[in-house]
Design an enzyme around this catalytic site. Structure first.
Site, PDB file in Angstrom:
ATOM      1  N   PHE A  14       0.822  -1.213   0.000  1.00 47.91           N
ATOM      2  CA  PHE A  14       0.000   0.000   0.000  1.00 47.91           C
ATOM      3  C   PHE A  14       0.858   1.266   0.000  1.00 47.91           C
ATOM      4  O   PHE A  14       0.779   2.091  -0.924  1.00 47.91           O
ATOM      5  CB  PHE A  14      -0.937  -0.048   1.216  1.00 47.91           C
ATOM      6  CG  PHE A  14      -1.683   1.215   1.518  1.00 47.91           C
ATOM      7  CD1 PHE A  14      -2.279   1.954   0.507  1.00 47.91           C
ATOM      8  CD2 PHE A  14      -1.800   1.653   2.824  1.00 47.91           C
ATOM      9  CE1 PHE A  14      -2.987   3.121   0.792  1.00 47.91           C
ATOM     10  CE2 PHE A  14      -2.507   2.804   3.122  1.00 47.91           C
ATOM     11  CZ  PHE A  14      -3.090   3.545   2.112  1.00 47.91           C
ATOM     12  N   ILE A  58      12.309 -10.735   1.874  1.00 53.21           N
ATOM     13  CA  ILE A  58      13.492  -9.999   2.308  1.00 53.21           C
ATOM     14  C   ILE A  58      14.429 -10.870   3.143  1.00 53.21           C
ATOM     15  O   ILE A  58      15.625 -10.635   3.218  1.00 53.21           O
ATOM     16  CB  ILE A  58      13.086  -8.735   3.095  1.00 53.21           C
ATOM     17  CG1 ILE A  58      14.307  -7.852   3.334  1.00 53.21           C
ATOM     18  CG2 ILE A  58      12.392  -9.109   4.408  1.00 53.21           C
ATOM     19  CD1 ILE A  58      13.988  -6.518   3.942  1.00 53.21           C
ATOM     20  N   TYR A 144       3.915  -7.405  17.106  1.00 55.94           N
ATOM     21  CA  TYR A 144       4.146  -6.447  16.015  1.00 55.94           C
ATOM     22  C   TYR A 144       4.738  -5.155  16.558  1.00 55.94           C
ATOM     23  O   TYR A 144       5.767  -4.664  16.064  1.00 55.94           O
ATOM     24  CB  TYR A 144       2.834  -6.151  15.281  1.00 55.94           C
ATOM     25  CG  TYR A 144       2.907  -4.959  14.371  1.00 55.94           C
ATOM     26  CD1 TYR A 144       3.591  -5.028  13.166  1.00 55.94           C
ATOM     27  CD2 TYR A 144       2.306  -3.742  14.718  1.00 55.94           C
ATOM     28  CE1 TYR A 144       3.683  -3.927  12.323  1.00 55.94           C
ATOM     29  CE2 TYR A 144       2.389  -2.644  13.883  1.00 55.94           C
ATOM     30  CZ  TYR A 144       3.071  -2.734  12.692  1.00 55.94           C
ATOM     31  OH  TYR A 144       3.160  -1.636  11.865  1.00 55.94           O
TER      32      TYR A 144
END
Length: 310
Positions: A14, A58, A144
Site C-alpha cells: 500500500f 526480504i 508487532y
C-alpha cells in the site's frame, strides 16, 4: 529527489507502491517484495525502464547484492498486522526484526546514505500521555509493536556505532487509495467503505469510542521523501494531530456515501489500544506539515477509488 538509486522493501504494498510511483520517473528504483500483501497492480507502470522488481522475501534475498549501489532505502517490508503477529510471534520477529538487522548491516557495508524506516504508533501502547511525544516511553502491547520498537533501537544503535543515517517515521492510522480491503486484517476505513459500498453491515470492534489519529497516504509519501532528503537522525510522528472516534468516523463515511446502514459491534480485539493521538511538532525537523482541513476531501478521494474496484 532525482537521479538516485533507491531501494524500497515492501515496495508493492500500500505505502511502498505509492513511494515507488512518486519517485520512479526521476530515479532508479529497486523493489523487494514477496507479494504476501503487495500487488504488482499497485505500480502504475511495472515495466518502467527505471524499475527493477525482485519478487522475493526480504529474509531470502542477497541483501549485500541488492544494496550494492543504493543511495537511499525506504524500509517497509514487514508483517504489518497486530492480530497476525499475535497468532505468529516468532515469524513476526523473524520478518520484522531479524531481516531489518541484516538489512542495516548490508547498508553499512555498502555505504548507503540513509535509511527511512516505517514504524508505527503501536509502539506507544496504552500510554495515556496524549498527545504522544516521540520521547514517551515505549509500551508495545503486541509482538508487532515490540518488533517495531526493537527495530527503532537497532537503527539508533547503527547510527551510533557505524554512522548509518536514519529517520524513523511513526505512522499513525494511514488511509487512502490502494489500501487492501480484502485482507482479514484490513484497516478500519477500507473496511467501512467496502462494506457499505457492497451493502453489508460494517463491523466495529469494541464500543467504537476508541480514538485514532488518521493520516492520508499521500502525506505519508511526502514525509518519507522529506525524511530521506533531510539531515535529521531520529524518530518523528507522522500524523494529523487530530483525534477521531471510530463512531465519529463511521458517521462521516456513512454521510459521505449516503448510506443508511448501521454498524455491528463486536468484542474488542486483543492488542488494540483505546486511544491514539500524536504530538506532531517534530515534523518540522523534516520540513513537513499536514493540512488539517482536508480529511473529508481525502476520505472522498479514497471512497471514489474504492468505487472503481468494487
Amino acid at each position: 529527489m532525482r537521479n538516485k538509486n533507491i531501494l524500497i522493501t515492501g515496495g508493492l504494498g500500500f505505502i511502498g507502491s505509492h513511494i515507488a510511483n512518486e519517485l520512479l520517473d526521476d530515479n532508479q528504483i529497486v523493489i523487494v517484495d514477496n507479494l504476501s500483501t503487495g500487488n504488482l497492480n499497485n505500480i502504475n507502470n511495472p515495466n518502467h525502464e527505471n524499475l527493477k522488481i525482485i519478487k522475493e522475501d526480504i529474509r531470502n534475498v542477497d541483501l549485500d547484492e541488492v544494496t550494492s549501489d543504493i543511495d537511499y532505502i525506504f524500509h517497509l517490508a514487514a508483517m504489518a498486522s497486530v492480530p497476525l503477529s499475535i497468532d505468529k510471534p516468532v515469524e513476526c520477529n523473524d520478518i520484522n526484526l531479524n531481516a531489518t538487522v541484516n538489512l542495516l548491516k548490508s547498508a553499512v557495508d555498502n555505504n548507503v546514505k540513509k535509511i527511512v524506516f516505517s514504524s508505527s504508533s503501536s509502539v506507544y501502547g496504552e500510554n495515556k500521555n496524549m498527545p504522544l511525544k516521540e520521547s514517551e516511553p515505549l509500551m508495545p502491547m503486541s509482538p508487532y509493536a515490540a518488533s517495531k520498537a526493537s527495530c527503532e533501537l537497532y537503527l539508533r544503535s547503527f547510527y551510533d556505532s557505524y554512522g548509518l543515517n536514519y529517520t524513523v517515521l511513526r505512522y499513525f492510522n494511514v488511509f487512502g487509495p490502494g489500501q487492501d480491503k480484502n485482507s482479514q486484517y484490513a484497516a478500519v476505513i477500507p473496511n467501512f467503505i467496502s462494506a457499505m459500498l457492497e451493502g453489508n453491515q460494517p463491523e466495529i470492534y469494541g464500543d467504537g469510542e476508541q480514538t485514532r489519529d488518521f493520516v492520508f497516504v499521500k502525506d505519508i509519501i511526502q514525509a518519507n521523501i522529506n525524511a530521506a532528503k533531510s539531515d535529521y537522525n531520529g524518530v518523528i510522528n507522522i500524523a494529523s494531530g487530530k483525534k477521531l472516534s471510530i463512531n465519529q468516523l463511521f458517521d462521516i463515511v456513512k454521510r459521505t456515501l449516503g448510506s443508511d446502514l448501521e454498524p455491528k459491534y463486536l468484542p474488542k480485539r486483543a492488542g488494540d489500544i483505546k486511544h491514539s493521538l500524536a504530538d506532531t511538532s517534530k515534523m518540522e525537523k523534516i520540513n513537513f506539515e499536514i493540512d488539517h482541513n482536508n480529511f473529508e476531501k481525502q476520505l472522498e478521494e479514497t471512497i471514489n477509488w474504492f468505487k472503481t474496484i468494487l
